[in-house]
Design a protein around this motif. Sequence first.
Motif, PDB file in Angstrom:
ATOM      1  N   CYS A 123       0.846  -1.183   0.000  1.00 27.89           N
ATOM      2  CA  CYS A 123       0.000   0.000   0.000  1.00 27.89           C
ATOM      3  C   CYS A 123       0.885   1.239   0.000  1.00 27.89           C
ATOM      4  CB  CYS A 123      -0.899  -0.025   1.245  1.00 27.89           C
ATOM      5  SG  CYS A 123      -2.000   1.368   1.416  1.00 27.89           S
ATOM      6  N   VAL A 137      -3.121  10.387   0.995  1.00 32.79           N
ATOM      7  CA  VAL A 137      -3.715   9.449   0.040  1.00 32.79           C
ATOM      8  C   VAL A 137      -3.094   8.075   0.202  1.00 32.79           C
ATOM      9  CG1 VAL A 137      -3.927   8.885  -2.421  1.00 32.79           C
ATOM     10  CG2 VAL A 137      -4.304  11.236  -1.637  1.00 32.79           C
ATOM     11  N   THR A 165      -3.138   4.157  -1.649  1.00 33.86           N
ATOM     12  CA  THR A 165      -3.542   3.400  -2.835  1.00 33.86           C
ATOM     13  C   THR A 165      -3.008   1.983  -2.753  1.00 33.86           C
ATOM     14  OG1 THR A 165      -1.588   3.967  -4.165  1.00 33.86           O
ATOM     15  CG2 THR A 165      -3.445   5.495  -4.250  1.00 33.86           C
ATOM     16  N   ASP A 216      -3.200  -1.962  -5.271  1.00 33.74           N
ATOM     17  CA  ASP A 216      -3.762  -2.751  -6.362  1.00 33.74           C
ATOM     18  C   ASP A 216      -3.954  -4.195  -5.918  1.00 33.74           C
ATOM     19  OD1 ASP A 216      -1.152  -3.584  -6.227  1.00 33.74           O
ATOM     20  OD2 ASP A 216      -0.681  -3.217  -8.345  1.00 33.74           O
ATOM     21  N   GLU A 257      -8.607   4.771 -12.339  1.00 34.31           N
ATOM     22  CA  GLU A 257      -8.238   5.602 -11.199  1.00 34.31           C
ATOM     23  C   GLU A 257      -7.079   6.527 -11.557  1.00 34.31           C
ATOM     24  OE1 GLU A 257     -10.194   2.255 -10.832  1.00 34.31           O
ATOM     25  OE2 GLU A 257      -8.014   1.925 -10.777  1.00 34.31           O
ATOM     26  N   THR A 261      -3.921   7.930  -9.543  1.00 36.82           N
ATOM     27  CA  THR A 261      -3.155   7.751  -8.320  1.00 36.82           C
ATOM     28  C   THR A 261      -1.948   8.704  -8.339  1.00 36.82           C
ATOM     29  OG1 THR A 261      -1.511   6.130  -9.071  1.00 36.82           O
ATOM     30  CG2 THR A 261      -3.727   5.297  -8.580  1.00 36.82           C
ATOM     31  N   GLU A 301      -4.208   4.891 -13.736  1.00 36.47           N
ATOM     32  CA  GLU A 301      -4.092   3.469 -13.422  1.00 36.47           C
ATOM     33  C   GLU A 301      -5.447   2.792 -13.621  1.00 36.47           C
ATOM     34  OE1 GLU A 301      -1.316   2.058 -12.654  1.00 36.47           O
ATOM     35  OE2 GLU A 301      -0.017   3.423 -11.520  1.00 36.47           O
ATOM     36  N   HIS A 349      -7.341  -0.318  -9.107  1.00 34.71           N
ATOM     37  CA  HIS A 349      -6.828   0.153  -7.819  1.00 34.71           C
ATOM     38  C   HIS A 349      -7.966   0.570  -6.880  1.00 34.71           C
ATOM     39  CE1 HIS A 349      -2.976   0.267  -9.852  1.00 34.71           C
ATOM     40  NE2 HIS A 349      -2.372   0.708  -8.763  1.00 34.71           N
ATOM     41  N   VAL A 383      -8.321   3.762  -4.163  1.00 38.49           N
ATOM     42  CA  VAL A 383      -7.684   5.019  -3.770  1.00 38.49           C
ATOM     43  C   VAL A 383      -8.496   5.624  -2.632  1.00 38.49           C
ATOM     44  CG1 VAL A 383      -6.975   7.326  -4.524  1.00 38.49           C
ATOM     45  CG2 VAL A 383      -6.940   5.413  -6.143  1.00 38.49           C
ATOM     46  N   ARG A 419       0.546  13.148 -12.928  1.00 36.18           N
ATOM     47  CA  ARG A 419       1.478  12.795 -11.854  1.00 36.18           C
ATOM     48  C   ARG A 419       2.239  14.021 -11.365  1.00 36.18           C
ATOM     49  NH1 ARG A 419       6.514  11.801 -10.586  1.00 36.18           N
ATOM     50  NH2 ARG A 419       7.267  12.480 -12.632  1.00 36.18           N
ATOM     51  N   ILE A 422      -5.256  13.403  -7.998  1.00 37.41           N
ATOM     52  CA  ILE A 422      -5.824  12.187  -7.425  1.00 37.41           C
ATOM     53  C   ILE A 422      -7.305  12.155  -7.788  1.00 37.41           C
ATOM     54  CG2 ILE A 422      -6.319  10.896  -5.297  1.00 37.41           C
ATOM     55  CD1 ILE A 422      -3.356  11.144  -5.911  1.00 37.41           C
TER      56      ILE A 422
END
Length: 410
Positions: free
Chosen positions: A24, A35, A37, A39, A97, A99, A104, A107, A109, A375, A380
């Motif tokens: 995580c 945050v 996240t 998977d 999502e 992230t 992505e 996931h 989030v 990014r 987010i």
Amino acid sequence: MQRQQYGRQGESRAEEFEEDELACSRTSYACGLAVLTTDEPDVDGFARALAREAEAVEAGFALLFFSQSLVDAESLAAALKIHAPQLAHAGCSTAGEITPEGLEDGHVVAMLFPSASFTVAATMIRQLSTSGMDGITGEVEALRRRLKADLDDGSATSQFALCLIDGLSYAEEAVTSAIHWGLDDIPLIGGSAGDDLKFETTRLISNGEVASDSAVIVLVATSVPFHVFKTDNFVPTGEKLVVTASDPDHRIVREFNAEVAAREYAASVGIVPQTLTPMSFASHPVVVKVGGEYYCRSIQKMNPDGSLSFFCAIDDGVVLSIAQPKGMVESTRAALGAVDERLGGIDMILGFDCVLRRLDARNRQVFRDISELYRTNRVIGFGTYGEQYRSMHLNQTFTGIAFGYRQAAE
């Protein structure tokens, strides 16, 4: 694993820590937001990690976005109820999502709002298909009174509202308008829940409850500077499509210009009707003119009878224009640059990005560029089936709320 932290000028620094039982990632921002996240489909592990992080940052509320291909809503809600019973939360299923690493899929989030700088009140409105709009406006007004009661007297804060809504409810326009009416001058931003492009069932959660045909309204008061914005990447052409037969209740257009809808649309954009896919609709949007501005009216899918299902309200007599996409990367970069200048620097952004933008980015081979742009601007959020912006329900748009810098309390 690493904990990613962002400082006053947006530079990142990482601290090594012992790996949890769940893979995580944790990211914290100068304004205090945090945050998480993952998977991995371990909902119990994620709920435990969320509870620990909420305690660490003294969060009073969590916003969650999750892929139903990874976890189901009932299991996630049950895990949160068991492992984080004191943490108020709300969220929805997604069509992808966003992230800390960019765009992505698959996931979960979670965004945590620390009580020191954010006061949050939320409610779920159920059975949208049978709810009266006056009742929804009344619930929003009651939510405003609840938030006011939670605020300290004399606290200097600004407010914004978030809306998450079933993206297959056929109700977004009416519900968004009703919510906006009850908010008065409080800006509204949000997104329609998705289901990974299956178009079967989207799910919303709120404090352990799970529902479809529903919406979640989140009202937030904060002293952190913020700015609500939207951006798109299309310009109208002179090619017109007039809706001459439709099923408004189900957002289906049967005819354009008195011809079978799919055939007429395909001819207008130069595509063979049998090859129409969501990618085609993402790359060749249609727009409608409202109050001097053009808004996208995105097509969801082609049906076996040649009719077209839309992501938004549609009716006989509506005149649509074929739109020509412009550079998505350049237009998005320009919009984020303007927001950065307005705020004096972006700390992070909560973003709602139409899934058709994601498909179009792949089709035009700029997916990595858009992902990197998100990014570096610390976006987010999630891929939506529609976006809410003030009083409007939109399509093929990126809407967001950007937070400026405010150093979190040590």
